[in-house]
Design an enzyme around this catalytic site. Structure first.
Site, PDB file in Angstrom:
ATOM      1  N   GLN A  12      53.070  45.101  46.394  1.00  0.00           N
ATOM      2  CA  GLN A  12      53.506  46.506  46.308  1.00  0.00           C
ATOM      3  C   GLN A  12      52.649  47.418  47.193  1.00  0.00           C
ATOM      4  OE1 GLN A  12      52.767  48.570  42.624  1.00  0.00           O
ATOM      5  NE2 GLN A  12      54.338  50.104  42.997  1.00  0.00           N
ATOM      6  N   ILE A  55      43.386  33.038  48.869  1.00  0.00           N
ATOM      7  CA  ILE A  55      41.981  33.467  48.753  1.00  0.00           C
ATOM      8  C   ILE A  55      41.134  32.482  47.951  1.00  0.00           C
ATOM      9  CG2 ILE A  55      42.418  35.919  49.132  1.00  0.00           C
ATOM     10  CD1 ILE A  55      41.894  36.369  46.130  1.00  0.00           C
ATOM     11  N   TYR A 143      43.139  40.592  32.647  1.00  0.00           N
ATOM     12  CA  TYR A 143      43.156  41.398  33.882  1.00  0.00           C
ATOM     13  C   TYR A 143      42.008  42.410  33.851  1.00  0.00           C
ATOM     14  CZ  TYR A 143      45.085  44.805  37.268  1.00  0.00           C
ATOM     15  OH  TYR A 143      45.282  45.676  38.313  1.00  0.00           O
ATOM     16  N   LYS A 147      38.659  42.868  36.161  1.00  0.00           N
ATOM     17  CA  LYS A 147      38.424  44.118  36.912  1.00  0.00           C
ATOM     18  C   LYS A 147      37.003  44.631  36.674  1.00  0.00           C
ATOM     19  CE  LYS A 147      41.834  44.101  39.367  1.00  0.00           C
ATOM     20  NZ  LYS A 147      41.662  43.922  40.813  1.00  0.00           N
TER      21      LYS A 147
HETATM   22  C1  AKB Z   1      49.161  47.082  35.790  1.00  0.00           C
HETATM   23  O1  AKB Z   1      49.955  47.745  35.086  1.00  0.00           O
HETATM   24  O2  AKB Z   1      48.737  45.968  35.469  1.00  0.00           O
HETATM   25  C2  AKB Z   1      48.674  47.713  37.070  1.00  0.00           C
HETATM   26  C3  AKB Z   1      47.378  48.432  36.877  1.00  0.00           C
HETATM   27  C4  AKB Z   1      47.334  49.714  36.137  1.00  0.00           C
HETATM   28  O3  AKB Z   1      46.370  47.979  37.323  1.00  0.00           O
HETATM   29  N1  AKB Z   1      49.667  48.605  37.591  1.00  0.00           N
END
Ligand code: AKB
Length: 320
Positions: A12, A55, A143, A147
């Site tokens: 995206q 990667i 996720y 991060k």
């Molecule tokens: C998600 O919804 O996972 C992403 C983000 C906010 O990092 N768009």
């Protein structure tokens, strides 16, 4: 002269960033890369150098970096929040082991690195409104874990080895060129497609759920401006809060109704994505980005809606 390798270039962000970077720095200086070819990106692939790069394969990446004399990596290859909850191990592997390879190459070959973080780096114990730049970070998604760990790893490579690492915490990104791939904020993109195609949308995120969002042109500016910023002004480097608007599905629908008065919004809430959204802040405090490198977004909700609908009508070939 910059020679930039962009990973995840057919995603995206990448699909729009590549076009802007090629305009600014010259087509031959921007090496677009992705782990596989995807349909619908033929023009981008033909507009300059393109390489298949995984990667997680450091040897393959090193070969591409040497061949093109790359001095900058913008690392956009990642698994997002909703897909990350379906396959947490793959999320860790790409987001962390992949980033480790990128940083190691940065250290060995003296490269500047941009690695995006996200509002997902925060969790339920974070102050939810005007979330401070420096605050509690205990995310509850894989996720989000990658991060926070990525922010820290990038800081470490800067402090320990002097690698010029930089990054922002992206909110939900809204764009018309390429659909987002498996995030929680994706509803805010899908709603525009359905508004134009069907005049109605069923949201998987509940009424009253506020999250920070941003229109893609501002997100692209943030990457370029931060990469070009005077390093002596940067205190935070890798995890700048940036924000341009915060809304819930009702406010977004109201903005769409200014152009499509009969637009209908209803709800079929997805418990998995709702739980993720509930764990994220409602809005971020982005003063550090404004002060340290001049962050100043151009689009608010209504300006974004006007442009999104106009551009999508052309893309979807919808006549008035
Ligand atoms: C998600 O919804 O996972 C992403 C983000 C906010 O990092 N768009």
């Amino acid at each position: 002269m910059r020679k930039i390798l962009v990973t995840g270039a057919l995603g995206q962000i990448g699909s729009e960033l590549i076009v802007r970077l090629r305009d600014i720095y010259g087509s031959d200086n921007i090496i677009a890369s992705n782990r596989r070819i995807k349909d619908g990106h033929e023009e981008l692939i033909k507009s300059g150098p393109f390489e298949i790069v995984n990667i997680n394969d450091i040897i393959q990446m090193a070969e591409v970096i040497d061949r093109y004399k790359v001095n900058t990596i913008i690392n956009l290859a990642a698994i997002l929040s909703a897909v990350g909850e379906k396959d947490p191990m793959a999320c860790w592997d790409i987001n962390m082991n992949g980033l480790y390879n990128v940083l190691e190459l940065g250290r060995k070959k003296n490269l500047q690195i941009f690695n995006p973080s996200s509002i997902a780096a925060f969790g339920p114990s974070t102050p939810p409104d005007k979330t401070p730049q420096d605050t509690i970070q205990r995310p509850t998604t894989m996720y989000g874990v990658t991060k926070v760990a990525g922010e820290l790893l990038c800081d470490y490579y800067y402090q320990k080895f002097g690698v010029d690492t930089r990054g922002v915490r992206f909110p939900g990104l809204i764009s018309y060129e390429t659909l987002p791939g498996g995030g929680t904020t994706d509803y805010a993109v899908h709603i525009y497609y359905d508004a134009l195609k069907k005049g109605k949308y069923t949201s998987f995120i509940a009424k009253g759920t506020f999250m920070d969002m941003m229109y893609m042109p501002d997100a692209i500016d943030s990457i370029i401006n931060l990469m070009e910023a005077d390093p002596s002004r940067l205190i935070h480097r890798n995890a700048f809060n940036i924000s341009s608007m915060s809304f819930d599905p009702e406010e977004l629908a109201a903005s769409i109704r200014k152009h499509i008065p009969d637009f209908q919004l209803d709800y079929d809430v997805d418990p998995v994505r709702q739980k993720i959204a509930d764990s994220w802040p409602n809005s971020l405090d982005d003063r550090a980005a404004r002060e340290e490198w001049g962050w100043n977004p151009k689009y608010n909700l209504d300006l974004m809606t006007e442009d999104m609908l106009e551009k999508l009508k052309i893309k979807l070939d919808i006549k008035d």
